[in-house]
Design a protein around this motif. Sequence first.
Motif, PDB file in Angstrom:
ATOM      1  N   TYR A   6       0.830  -1.200   0.000  1.00  0.00           N
ATOM      2  CA  TYR A   6       0.000   0.000   0.000  1.00  0.00           C
ATOM      3  C   TYR A   6       0.873   1.262   0.000  1.00  0.00           C
ATOM      4  CZ  TYR A   6      -3.668  -3.309   1.415  1.00  0.00           C
ATOM      5  OH  TYR A   6      -4.535  -4.375   1.469  1.00  0.00           O
ATOM      6  N   ALA A   7       1.911   1.269   0.858  1.00  0.00           N
ATOM      7  CA  ALA A   7       2.742   2.468   1.000  1.00  0.00           C
ATOM      8  C   ALA A   7       3.572   2.726  -0.251  1.00  0.00           C
ATOM      9  CB  ALA A   7       3.648   2.331   2.221  1.00  0.00           C
ATOM     10  N   PHE A   8       4.297   1.706  -0.706  1.00  0.00           N
ATOM     11  CA  PHE A   8       5.172   1.906  -1.857  1.00  0.00           C
ATOM     12  C   PHE A   8       4.369   2.050  -3.143  1.00  0.00           C
ATOM     13  CE2 PHE A   8       8.268   0.132  -5.070  1.00  0.00           C
ATOM     14  CZ  PHE A   8       9.090   1.243  -5.070  1.00  0.00           C
ATOM     15  N   GLY A   9       3.352   1.195  -3.301  1.00  0.00           N
ATOM     16  CA  GLY A   9       2.500   1.318  -4.490  1.00  0.00           C
ATOM     17  C   GLY A   9       1.784   2.649  -4.517  1.00  0.00           C
ATOM     18  N   GLY A  10       1.305   3.083  -3.361  1.00  0.00           N
ATOM     19  CA  GLY A  10       0.635   4.381  -3.284  1.00  0.00           C
ATOM     20  C   GLY A  10       1.575   5.526  -3.613  1.00  0.00           C
ATOM     21  N   LEU A  11       2.839   5.414  -3.165  1.00  0.00           N
ATOM     22  CA  LEU A  11       3.819   6.466  -3.455  1.00  0.00           C
ATOM     23  C   LEU A  11       4.093   6.559  -4.953  1.00  0.00           C
ATOM     24  CD1 LEU A  11       5.675   8.561  -2.099  1.00  0.00           C
ATOM     25  CD2 LEU A  11       7.443   6.798  -2.016  1.00  0.00           C
ATOM     26  N   ILE A  12       4.185   5.421  -5.610  1.00  0.00           N
ATOM     27  CA  ILE A  12       4.406   5.421  -7.065  1.00  0.00           C
ATOM     28  C   ILE A  12       3.250   6.108  -7.779  1.00  0.00           C
ATOM     29  CG2 ILE A  12       4.560   3.943  -9.110  1.00  0.00           C
ATOM     30  CD1 ILE A  12       6.046   1.894  -7.370  1.00  0.00           C
ATOM     31  N   ILE A  13       2.039   5.769  -7.372  1.00  0.00           N
ATOM     32  CA  ILE A  13       0.852   6.358  -8.017  1.00  0.00           C
ATOM     33  C   ILE A  13       0.764   7.845  -7.715  1.00  0.00           C
ATOM     34  CG2 ILE A  13      -1.674   6.330  -8.014  1.00  0.00           C
ATOM     35  CD1 ILE A  13      -1.452   3.272  -7.481  1.00  0.00           C
ATOM     36  N   ILE A  14       1.082   8.235  -6.478  1.00  0.00           N
ATOM     37  CA  ILE A  14       1.080   9.658  -6.115  1.00  0.00           C
ATOM     38  C   ILE A  14       2.081  10.420  -6.975  1.00  0.00           C
ATOM     39  CG2 ILE A  14       1.770  11.277  -4.293  1.00  0.00           C
ATOM     40  CD1 ILE A  14       0.523   9.312  -2.275  1.00  0.00           C
ATOM     41  N   GLY A  15       3.256   9.850  -7.171  1.00  0.00           N
ATOM     42  CA  GLY A  15       4.250  10.499  -8.031  1.00  0.00           C
ATOM     43  C   GLY A  15       3.732  10.715  -9.435  1.00  0.00           C
ATOM     44  N   PHE A  16       3.057   9.700  -9.965  1.00  0.00           N
ATOM     45  CA  PHE A  16       2.483   9.796 -11.310  1.00  0.00           C
ATOM     46  C   PHE A  16       1.433  10.907 -11.373  1.00  0.00           C
ATOM     47  CE2 PHE A  16      -0.857   8.484 -14.331  1.00  0.00           C
ATOM     48  CZ  PHE A  16      -0.108   8.425 -15.502  1.00  0.00           C
ATOM     49  N   LEU A  17       0.567  10.957 -10.369  1.00  0.00           N
ATOM     50  CA  LEU A  17      -0.492  11.967 -10.345  1.00  0.00           C
ATOM     51  C   LEU A  17       0.073  13.371 -10.158  1.00  0.00           C
ATOM     52  CD1 LEU A  17      -3.167  10.083  -8.192  1.00  0.00           C
ATOM     53  CD2 LEU A  17      -3.140  10.396 -10.688  1.00  0.00           C
ATOM     54  N   LEU A  18       1.085  13.506  -9.303  1.00  0.00           N
ATOM     55  CA  LEU A  18       1.714  14.816  -9.082  1.00  0.00           C
ATOM     56  C   LEU A  18       2.335  15.337 -10.371  1.00  0.00           C
ATOM     57  CD1 LEU A  18       3.451  14.350  -5.604  1.00  0.00           C
ATOM     58  CD2 LEU A  18       1.529  15.859  -6.129  1.00  0.00           C
ATOM     59  N   ALA A  19       3.013  14.442 -11.085  1.00  0.00           N
ATOM     60  CA  ALA A  19       3.650  14.852 -12.340  1.00  0.00           C
ATOM     61  C   ALA A  19       2.619  15.366 -13.338  1.00  0.00           C
ATOM     62  CB  ALA A  19       4.432  13.682 -12.928  1.00  0.00           C
ATOM     63  N   HIS A  20       1.513  14.663 -13.444  1.00  0.00           N
ATOM     64  CA  HIS A  20       0.492  15.058 -14.423  1.00  0.00           C
ATOM     65  C   HIS A  20      -0.318  16.268 -13.951  1.00  0.00           C
ATOM     66  CE1 HIS A  20       0.466  12.163 -17.775  1.00  0.00           C
ATOM     67  NE2 HIS A  20       1.094  11.368 -16.911  1.00  0.00           N
ATOM     68  N   SER A  21      -0.379  16.478 -12.647  1.00  0.00           N
ATOM     69  CA  SER A  21      -1.191  17.581 -12.124  1.00  0.00           C
ATOM     70  C   SER A  21      -0.437  18.903 -12.076  1.00  0.00           C
ATOM     71  CB  SER A  21      -1.693  17.235 -10.714  1.00  0.00           C
ATOM     72  OG  SER A  21      -2.475  16.064 -10.741  1.00  0.00           O
ATOM     73  N   PHE A  22       0.882  18.835 -11.804  1.00  0.00           N
ATOM     74  CA  PHE A  22       1.619  20.069 -11.547  1.00  0.00           C
ATOM     75  C   PHE A  22       2.772  20.314 -12.506  1.00  0.00           C
ATOM     76  CE2 PHE A  22      -0.188  18.705  -7.453  1.00  0.00           C
ATOM     77  CZ  PHE A  22      -0.945  19.826  -7.141  1.00  0.00           C
ATOM     78  N   SER A  23       2.946  19.463 -13.504  1.00  0.00           N
ATOM     79  CA  SER A  23       4.070  19.629 -14.424  1.00  0.00           C
ATOM     80  C   SER A  23       3.585  19.806 -15.844  1.00  0.00           C
ATOM     81  CB  SER A  23       5.004  18.418 -14.350  1.00  0.00           C
ATOM     82  OG  SER A  23       5.494  18.242 -13.044  1.00  0.00           O
ATOM     83  N   THR A  24       4.356  20.564 -16.595  1.00  0.00           N
ATOM     84  CA  THR A  24       4.051  20.760 -18.013  1.00  0.00           C
ATOM     85  C   THR A  24       4.841  19.792 -18.885  1.00  0.00           C
ATOM     86  OG1 THR A  24       5.804  22.410 -18.254  1.00  0.00           O
ATOM     87  CG2 THR A  24       3.608  23.207 -17.612  1.00  0.00           C
TER      88      THR A  24
END
Length: 813
Positions: free
Chosen positions: A445-463
């Motif tokens: 849950y922790a590591f998988g969630g961190l990977i998914i959070i990274g993916f979402l952060l990149a798409h939400s806050f990066s150009t």
Amino acid sequence: MKSKKLLPYIIAIAIFIFASLIYFYPVLKGQKIAQSDITQFRGMVKEINNFRADKNTEPYWTGASFSGMPAYQISAYYPNDFVRLIDRTLRFLPRPADYTFLYFLSFFVLMLALKIEWRLAILGALSFGFSTYLIIIFGAGHNAKAHAIAYMPLVLAGVLWVFQKRYILGFLVTGFGLALEIYTNHPQMTYYLGFCLLILGVVEFINAIKEKLLPVFIKQSVVIIAAVLLGIGANSSRLMAMKEYGDYSTRGKSELTITPDGSEKEAAVGLDRAYITEYSYAKLETFNLFIPRFMGGGTVEKLENSSELYKVIETKLGKKGADYFTDQALTYWGDQTIVEAPAYIGAVIFFLFFLGLFLVKGRLKQWLLAATVFSVLLSWGRNFEGLTNFFIDYVPLYNKFRAVSSIQVIAELCVPILGVLALKEFFSLKISSEEKIKALKKSLYAFGGLIIIGFLLAHSFSTFEGIRDTTYLNIEKEYNIIGVLDAVIADRKAMLLFDVLRSLFLMLLTAGVLWMFLKSKLKQGIAILIIAVFVLFDLVSVDKKYVNKDDFKSSRKIEKPFIASNADKLILQDKTHFRVGNFSVNPMNDGSTSYFHQSIGGYHAAKMMRYQELFEYQIAKNNMQVLNMLNTKYFIVDNDKGEKQAQQNLDANGNAWFVKNVKVVNSANSELQILDSLNTKMSAVIDKSKLLDNVNFNFEKDSTATIKLINYDVTELTYRTKTEKEQFVVFSEIYYKDGWNAYIDGKLTNHFRVNYVLRGMKIPAGEHEIEYKFEPKVIQQGGMISLFSYISIILVFVVWFFYGKKNKGGELI
């Protein structure tokens, strides 16, 4: 029985040798890896090597680079340097397989210190040694860095043995480990190791207070400090020379309070803040540690024919054009100027690290987690200014090193340790299956969630736009192609998605193997083997993208990396002593010219501070008087066709010359500024604050006086003079007070620093022979301390051996 006990270690060493040679298999064909930094280094070191071969002794100085500088940080062999023999014995494989083998072996010893069984120890060693950052530094030629990283686990092993109360073993391993670590001559990595040890010490200290074991902790600290002192002492010549030169280098303190344009300069000790933090990891970029191409990989990546960039380019330029641009696609979208490859630690080992957070108990976990977090936070550099500025301003020596992102080497070390400790606990019978299942789920849950959070952060806050994207906008204009940049951004997003799924998949596979072990569907040995295969696949498949067989060339091309141009050949016909300014390149970042000539430039991260300033304030402004005083007889420039051509400078001042007058000024600022308009053939300038007493520089110019260089031998220069009156002579040689001595007719004589970087001397009337000899006292002084340190370490070993044999049957105490 003894052979059976030794068998696991023999198997481990055999695996390490095999893995090192297989990865770098071109070395088996006699090929060598092409390394840009080492190529430049070969230019810098050629004169030193020639001197060493001809004289069978060390010069400790080179005149071939930056108009002359100490060779301490370039290439130097020191007296009583027995640790060099130990290192050479351990590095018996061809380079760079030798360093990789050291990675494995050193980490394996660390695993033994942590009481890890041999199969897991091998797995840990492979995960550490194939960590992407540790492999990609070979491509850039950062051999000293790799060398230093390789001995880090060995030092940690020794310290851990001391904390386990195995005092003599810990003392010996710490002492020799640190001696080897310092020998590698990469102070930055050794400095970072110090942080890792300090955090371990703090954790042990807190525990000692809690458990009321402070006297034991003090005893352990004394043993460690004693070992550290002897490890340092074994490298006394090296360290003393480094300290001496460090004060004169760009790592030291500048006396200037003005900038090249004359404005006020911010006072600083050490490197410039912007220079220190030039290579800073972005906070989001940290996801690279377990998602390899989270930010597009390296600065340049090869894209497949199925990529969006290929399709867009092909519509206008065809397959040839598409192949050209996708072979060197700028996929990296972070803000670092150059990235060879992501510092990927591995999805498998990082998942195990998370498992360790939930399964491992006690001080080791606290230390490893704290050190990892510390490493990541400081790697952010300018992207976490509060912490970074605090360390630059207040933590000793932190401002002496650049590329703060490389402190992630601590995480590279700590993550695999905790990952292997997690497996040790997972396979242990002391922990119930229920606890293991809970830890496994939490890790997923922790590591998988961190990977998914990274993916979402990149798409939400990066150009997904990079600092080099103007290149693609220019391609759009030049070739009238619409959507080139959009295609690159689409490819960057696709790379991110692919590697996110890749990391998730590897995590699930690893978790599945552990689950099957818990359900008794896999035996422990098979589970370890499968996870080891996953680790190797995970890391090696990424490593091969950046360092592979294409980086190797024939030994002949590596050993002789530079071919003399027509300009070089023309200059080499001149057999007099002079210098060359190669302005077809950046002379202050060029080791190639030093391969053939005495260069006013060079290639080194720690140049002499004053010479760097002379370049920035004068040479960069094309001050010919300064170039003349450096005896720059030839320039290499590009002609209209981009070919190198030689231009002779008939106004060069020569090797030495008499001046009419000496101007005395009161500061370094004035000394450097007066060079703006100084006729260096007629006058010299001296900073009064550097004179030990009131020296009279009044003299009458003798127009008949002569001086001639009659011998140049790198460390000994001989001149012959003839004057009717006392004169003042300027030599076109770099002043370095802690080594160069001047003699007139065999008598030691004072000489002065003039014209900011050169040597000057008062010459009495008559015929005289002047000798300059490089006689650094620091070398012999350090050699004696080194010898004493080695004797002390050997005495401890001898006492342990006989005492242990007499009292404990030879067991370690």
